[in-house]
Write a protein that holds these residues in place. Structure first.
Motif, PDB file in Angstrom:
ATOM      1  N   TRP A   1       1.162   4.919   0.419  1.00 25.98           N
ATOM      2  CA  TRP A   1       0.551   6.313   0.837  1.00 25.98           C
ATOM      3  C   TRP A   1       1.380   7.545   0.348  1.00 25.98           C
ATOM      4  O   TRP A   1       2.614   7.294   0.577  1.00 25.98           O
TER       5      TRP A   1
ATOM      6  N   THR B   1       0.786  -1.308  -0.059  1.00 24.26           N
ATOM      7  CA  THR B   1      -0.087   0.070  -0.033  1.00 24.26           C
ATOM      8  C   THR B   1       0.758   1.181   0.154  1.00 24.26           C
ATOM      9  O   THR B   1       1.870   1.481   0.972  1.00 24.26           O
TER      10      THR B   1
ATOM     11  N   SER C   1      -3.073  10.758  -0.679  1.00 20.96           N
ATOM     12  CA  SER C   1      -3.523   9.529  -1.467  1.00 20.96           C
ATOM     13  C   SER C   1      -3.019   8.254  -1.011  1.00 20.96           C
ATOM     14  O   SER C   1      -2.245   8.048  -0.297  1.00 20.96           O
ATOM     15  N   ARG C   2      -4.085   7.183  -1.290  1.00 21.66           N
ATOM     16  CA  ARG C   2      -3.668   5.900  -0.745  1.00 21.66           C
ATOM     17  C   ARG C   2      -3.831   4.836  -2.308  1.00 21.66           C
ATOM     18  O   ARG C   2      -4.908   5.078  -2.956  1.00 21.66           O
ATOM     19  N   GLU C   3      -2.670   4.139  -2.502  1.00 18.80           N
ATOM     20  CA  GLU C   3      -2.801   3.368  -3.740  1.00 18.80           C
ATOM     21  C   GLU C   3      -2.488   1.773  -3.360  1.00 18.80           C
ATOM     22  O   GLU C   3      -1.579   1.514  -2.686  1.00 18.80           O
TER      23      GLU C   3
END
Lengths: 452, 142
Positions: A210, A208, A239-241
């Motif tokens: 951030w 993940t 944002s979080r991907e």
């Protein structure tokens, strides 16, 4: 006591095309526009200068330098009411023609100089249609120095991208998205560049990613006739991907430093009317004045964005709410499906101004007994122009689009898109030179996007 | 017109033709403290989502030229994306000033040479390295 003469605000008298709208004044971007006009020469000279420097220096420090670029050759056919100019963003040159090569065509060149992992200099110049109000320096999209004390922190100083919306840092790079252009209802009136600094931190935990970024600086809003300073601009983005899902939230706060000089005579006239011993007129004049004089008024932009990629499907959506100078909400959703090198997509987008339509008050009959018919008529014109200026700020528009992108090679994509646009009465601010009437329009576009 | 059609067909053929199957070897200098990497970690490094090895040192990432067929196969094995998708992804990061793609070197021999000289370098090869100065951190099956 006496209102300004009619000629002082007669520049507004041609209706919608006259007063600069709030949107024109609201934060726009320094990315812009307008091939035509004397600016083309400046840009060409500047471009040659940049290229000259680039080639000279490349020969000396080839390993640390990286030159790259992107561009779009686009043609759009716009079916809209006569005199209405479709704009990709509100700082674009107004052009009423049916066939438009200026709408999407642009060329960008970027030079990166990275002598180490910790330092980097980046300059990106964009040659694209430009308005009379633009300056040569507006072709510089980014020009910053980046410092990375370690792999997780980045500090950038100079002209950087205002990293607040999903597409705002690559609006000009058609090759990087599937649509023919960023959704107009969403992006046409949002800022994209920032003269200042940003500080970003990334965390990568178990797949993940951030990212958090804080930024501060100033920007310039450019319309076809005016340059308005927007300062200070401050904001935060997170944002979080993970697993093909990108979530993003941001907030920006910004103030206008000045208002268009053409509005000044109208404001002075409204000042005078607000002193009249006619309570209705004085109160209305005072309200108009405060609604039009936006220097120093803060605006807050809230935004949420999502992108999701799963197998051959691509989904994205974004929503923003702006309060302060322009009060509006905008959003869009897209869905795409890949078939080998071809992606077929659909888009729905919309924007709505929250404030209701301003009615033109009847000052003439109220003021005739006090000021006489001539001055009362001039007062009436001021009231009419004030209401017009306020209503021409409003944006109420929806669009549906379908299209396809075909990746011809790894660096060349052909796109076709068809847009159907519906604009409500007193909601036409995204158009250039339009009336305030309701209308609908169709735009058919083809574009060839490339990177090099 | 016929020539144009033929050209388009050839372009399609080139962009969609399957490549020969091969494994890919992610290599660093034998002196690099990193012992292994997961495919996710390699993906993060080669796709600009991470800039560092596990110990926090900057990683210098090396790649083959942008239009090389082997590179297309490598990224397809790593990410499942086509070359156009990978390039489109990078154009977003690159032209927003966020991150630069790995530095391109002309061929695998040059990658081997640089990785052997630089303890922070990381690259990929399409054949198993037979060199004590290199360590393979991951094998990616195509």
């Amino acid at each position: 006591m006496v209102p300004a003469s009619q000629s002082d605000w007669s520049c507004f008298a041609d209706g919608r095309s006259g007063p600069p709208t709030q949107h024109d004044r609201a934060m726009g971007s320094v990315r812009s526009q307008g091939w035509v006009g004397r600016r083309a020469r400046d840009v060409a000279t500047f471009g040659l200068g940049v290229l000259g420097c680039v080639f000279y220096t490349t020969a000396s420090f080839a390993e640390d330098f990286h030159i790259s670029g992107f561009g779009t050759v686009g043609l759009a056919k716009v079916d809209a009411p006569v005199g209405w100019g479709y704009r990709r963003d509100i700082s674009q040159q107004i052009d009423h023609n049916t066939f438009r090569a200026d709408l999407d065509s642009r060329l960008g060149v970027q030079v990166n100089y990275a002598p180490s992992s910790q330092f980097e200099l980046v300059v990106q110049a964009i040659v694209s249609p430009r308005t009379e109000a633009s300056e040569t320096s507006d072709s510089i999209e980014w020009a910053f120095a980046a410092y990375r004390p370690n792999p997780n922190w980045t500090l950038r100083v100079g002209r950087v991208n205002l990293d607040a919306f999903l597409l705002s840092d690559h609006l000009n790079v058609g090759f990087s998205y599937d649509l023919a252009r960023p959704p107009v209802e969403f992006y046409a009136q949002l800022p994209s560049t920032l003269d200042g600094a940003d500080l970003a931190r990334v965390w990568n935990h178990g797949g993940t990613l951030w990212r958090v970024k804080a930024f501060a600086g100033r920007t310039t809003s450019i319309s076809d006739t005016d340059r308005i300073e927007v300062r200070p601009v401050v904001g935060l983005m997170a944002s979080r991907e993970a697993g093909g899902l990108l979530l993003r939230a941001s907030v920006i706060r910004a103030k206008l430093a000045n208002i268009p000089p053409e509005l000044q005579p109208l404001l002075e006239a409204l000042d005078q009317f607000s002193l009249l011993p006619v309570p209705d007129v004085a109160a209305q004049a005072s309200v108009f004045r405060s609604q039009l004089d936006l220097a120093g008024t803060p605006s807050t932009y809230w935004a949420l964005g999502v992108q999701y990629e799963q197998a051959a499907w691509l989904w994205s959506g974004e929503f923003t709410h702006v309060s302060g100078i322009s009060v509006f909400s905008a959003g869009y959703a897209t869905v795409g499906r890949r078939f080998g090198p071809v992606t077929v997509f659909g888009l729905a987008s919309g924007v709505v101004t929250s404030q209701s339509t301003v009615a033109t008050p009847d000052w003439q009959s109220e003021l005739t007994p006090l000021l006489g018919p001539d001055l009362a008529q001039q007062a009436q014109q001021a009231a009419t122009f004030a209401a017009l200026a306020l209503n021409s700020n409003s944006t109420k528009q929806r669009a549906l689009a379908v299209g396809a992108r075909w990746d011809l090679t790894g660096r060349l994509a052909l796109k076709a898109q068809w847009d159907h646009i519906r604009t409500e009465a007193n909601g036409t601010a995204l158009w250039g030179g339009s009336s305030l009437d309701a209308a609908h329009a169709n735009v058919a576009s083809v574009a060839l996007d490339f990177i090099f | 017109m016929r020539t144009l059609l033929l050209t388009l067909l050839m372009v399609l053929a080139v962009t969609t033709a399957p490549c020969a199957r091969a494994d890919f070897y992610i290599v660093v200098q034998a002196g690099n403290p990193q012992r292994s990497l997961t495919q996710k970690e390699v993906l993060d490094l080669f796709m600009g989502r991470s800039r560092a090895f596990s110990n926090g040192d900057f990683a210098l990432i090396f790649d083959l030229p942008r239009d090389s067929r082997k590179r297309a196969a490598f990224y397809h094995a790593l990410t499942g994306m086509t070359l156009a998708q990978v390039n489109s992804y990078w154009s977003r990061l690159m032209f927003s000033g966020q991150s630069m793609p790995p530095q391109s070197l002309p061929d695998e021999a040059t990658i081997i040479g640089i990785v052997k000289r630089n303890p922070n370098a990381i690259g990929w090869l399409s054949s198993e390295p037979n060199d004590k100065q290199l360590r393979t951190l991951l094998v990616i099956k195509e």
